[in-house]
Design an enzyme around this catalytic site. Structure first.
Site, PDB file in Angstrom:
ATOM      1  N   ARG A 136       0.864  -1.183   0.000  1.00 17.73           N
ATOM      2  CA  ARG A 136       0.000   0.000   0.000  1.00 17.73           C
ATOM      3  C   ARG A 136       0.895   1.225   0.000  1.00 17.73           C
ATOM      4  O   ARG A 136       1.894   1.267   0.727  1.00 17.73           O
ATOM      5  CB  ARG A 136      -0.870   0.033   1.258  1.00 17.73           C
ATOM      6  CG  ARG A 136      -1.829   1.227   1.310  1.00 17.73           C
ATOM      7  CD  ARG A 136      -2.417   1.425   2.703  1.00 17.73           C
ATOM      8  NE  ARG A 136      -1.555   2.217   3.563  1.00 17.73           N
ATOM      9  CZ  ARG A 136      -1.412   2.029   4.867  1.00 17.73           C
ATOM     10  NH1 ARG A 136      -2.033   1.028   5.469  1.00 17.73           N
ATOM     11  NH2 ARG A 136      -0.615   2.812   5.580  1.00 17.73           N
ATOM     12  N   HIS A 292     -37.012  12.702  28.604  1.00 13.35           N
ATOM     13  CA  HIS A 292     -36.229  11.679  27.904  1.00 13.35           C
ATOM     14  C   HIS A 292     -36.441  10.305  28.531  1.00 13.35           C
ATOM     15  O   HIS A 292     -36.674   9.316  27.829  1.00 13.35           O
ATOM     16  CB  HIS A 292     -34.739  12.036  27.948  1.00 13.35           C
ATOM     17  CG  HIS A 292     -34.354  13.132  27.014  1.00 13.35           C
ATOM     18  ND1 HIS A 292     -33.276  13.047  26.165  1.00 13.35           N
ATOM     19  CD2 HIS A 292     -34.897  14.352  26.791  1.00 13.35           C
ATOM     20  CE1 HIS A 292     -33.167  14.158  25.461  1.00 13.35           C
ATOM     21  NE2 HIS A 292     -34.145  14.970  25.837  1.00 13.35           N
TER      22      HIS A 292
END
Length: 461
Positions: A136, A292
């Site tokens: 690579r 919530h």
């Protein structure tokens, strides 16, 4: 169809975090954990840097050959033949050669022209390929490189034998729309080559840029556990894995193992996990506001993007002045304590009138309930026990070596070296007294431990 995998660079980029050093044993353990997690590639380090990195990679490659580690093993290398030789002799699966390709890097760092850079890139990639490994090429500072030259660099790398090119956003200046445009153009202009993104997080956009790169055609995302790396790090593994699952429906790693790997790297790196860190932080699935909590109790999807169980976590909520009746009633029901509506109203009023307490723990709630009801209440046994274990070490051992051994015992959450009569303080969690005793015995059996003193945690403020 989207194809994407994760290269984890905790052992290379992650160790470039200021103050972070992994021992050889730690490197091997982290690599095994990453393989179990399911990352496609492990960037195991730059072997030319130091003997310990070399030895760590050597042991990791051995485990790869034995089939214990299944991820592809990548060795990092400068565009220098000696670096390549050192990586190749370790028999890594892939050598990752990096070279700065922006005009700034060419002038200030390499003192090279574009033509000289292209020759160096071609020669070193070809040299690595001749050693029988995959290659690579990393275009360092690729995000600040002239696009036409970046295309030329990519074609040069491909033609020399690289099957992948990583575009490094070295100083983290990309933004998502630009990232998608860049990778779309590269994949169009340079066929027969796959692209990685190595996104730094200087502007807090690394995850967003990684997602955009995927949309543009990148097939490997570089990440580190807990987002470790130079300066402020790169893409955090747990965040990008969750985001890829949510947005693209692809499970690039075993999501339920993220918490373990995150905790392991937190211990070995010494970099503490902020409680509000996404996915693996203590507050990731902890709710507070009354609206919530009421929503979550009715349907968790109201305030959770994915179930915490997906990540091996559980949801919880805090009790404080923001708490509503739904949360308080649920908490008492879990404690196994019966409270009437009128008593509940009185307890809630007391909670809301005391604005200085950050968290009401179970023991606090029981005290309030007993105060209001006038009854002695017997709750169910606690779901978990917390304890602090003071450890005295043998006089002839290095305290830090004992600390490291203790940090990987199951149930140990934090280990601190302290002054005074004892040398180490260990924070542990257990689901019951039997498990606590097992943890304590494991601590006592650790090499270098002379004696221990156990203190149970009764209340947290």
């Amino acid at each position: 169809m989207i194809k994407v995998g994760i290269l984890d660079s905790t052992l290379r980029e992650g160790e470039q975090t200021p103050g972070v050093i992994f021992t050889v044993d730690q490197r091997v353990e982290i690599a095994k954990a990453l393989s179990d997690l399911g990352v496609s590639m492990i960037e195991a380090g730059h072997p030319a840097v130091s003997p310990d990195i070399y030895e760590g990679i050597k042991r990791i490659v051995k485990l790869k050959k034995e089939g214990i580690i299944t991820s592809e093993i990548v060795g990092h290398s400068r565009a220098v033949k000696r670096d390549i030789e050192i990586a190749a002799e370790l028999e890594v699966n892939r050598i990752a050669i990096f070279y700065g390709v922006s005009d700034l890097h060419l002038k200030a760092k390499h003192k090279a022209t574009r033509e000289e850079a292209l020759r160096t890139i071609a020669e070193t990639i070809s040299y690595a390929k001749n050693h029988g490994v995959k290659v690579r090429f990393t275009a360092e500072d690729g995000s600040r490189t002239d696009f036409d030259f970046l295309v030329t660099v990519s074609k040069t790398a491909r033609d020399a034998g690289a099957d992948r090119v990583s575009i490094a956003d070295t100083v983290g200046i990309l933004y998502p729309s630009k990232t998608k445009e860049l990778f779309s153009a590269l994949t169009r202009e340079v066929p027969n080559l796959e692209f990685d993104i190595h996104a730094h997080n200087d502007l807090g956009l690394a995850v967003a840029n990684a997602l955009a790169a995927i949309e543009g055609g990148a097939t490997i995302i570089h990440a580190t556990v807990n987002g470790l790396g130079e300066r402020v790090g790169i893409v955090p593994l747990q965040q990008i894995a969750a985001a890829i699952k949510y947005h693209f429906g692809i499970e690039v790693v075993k999501l339920d193992k993220l918490q373990y790997v995150s905790s392991l790297v937190e211990k070995y790196s010494g970099i503490p996990m902020p409680p509000n860190y996404p996915i693996t932080g203590d507050y990731a699935f902890l709710h507070k506001a009354g609206v919530h909590v009421a929503g979550v109790l009715n349907d968790p999807r109201t305030y959770e993007f994915m179930p915490p169980e997906t990540f091996g976590r559980t949801r919880d909520y805090t009790i404080d002045k923001y708490t509503g009746k739904h949360a308080l009633r649920d908490k008492y029901e879990k404690l196994g304590v019966k409270i009437s509506d009128a008593e509940m109203d009185q307890i809630l009023a007391k909670i809301k009138s005391n604005t200085t307490i950050r968290f009401y723990r179970d023991v606090d709630l029981l005290e309030l309930a007993e105060e209001v009801t006038g009854r002695v209440l017997k709750p169910r046994p606690p779901e978990q026990i917390e304890a602090l274990i003071s450890v005295k070490c043998d006089s002839n051992v290095y305290t830090t070596s004992v600390t490291r051994r203790l940090s990987v015992i199951n149930g140990v959450k934090e280990v601190m070296e302290i002054s005074g009569d004892y040398d180490i303080l260990v924070k542990v969690q257990a689901k019951d007294s039997n498990e606590l005793n097992q943890i304590i015995e494991s601590i006592r059996a650790t090499k270098g431990v002379r004696s221990t003193l156990t203190s149970l945690v009764l209340k947290k403020m």
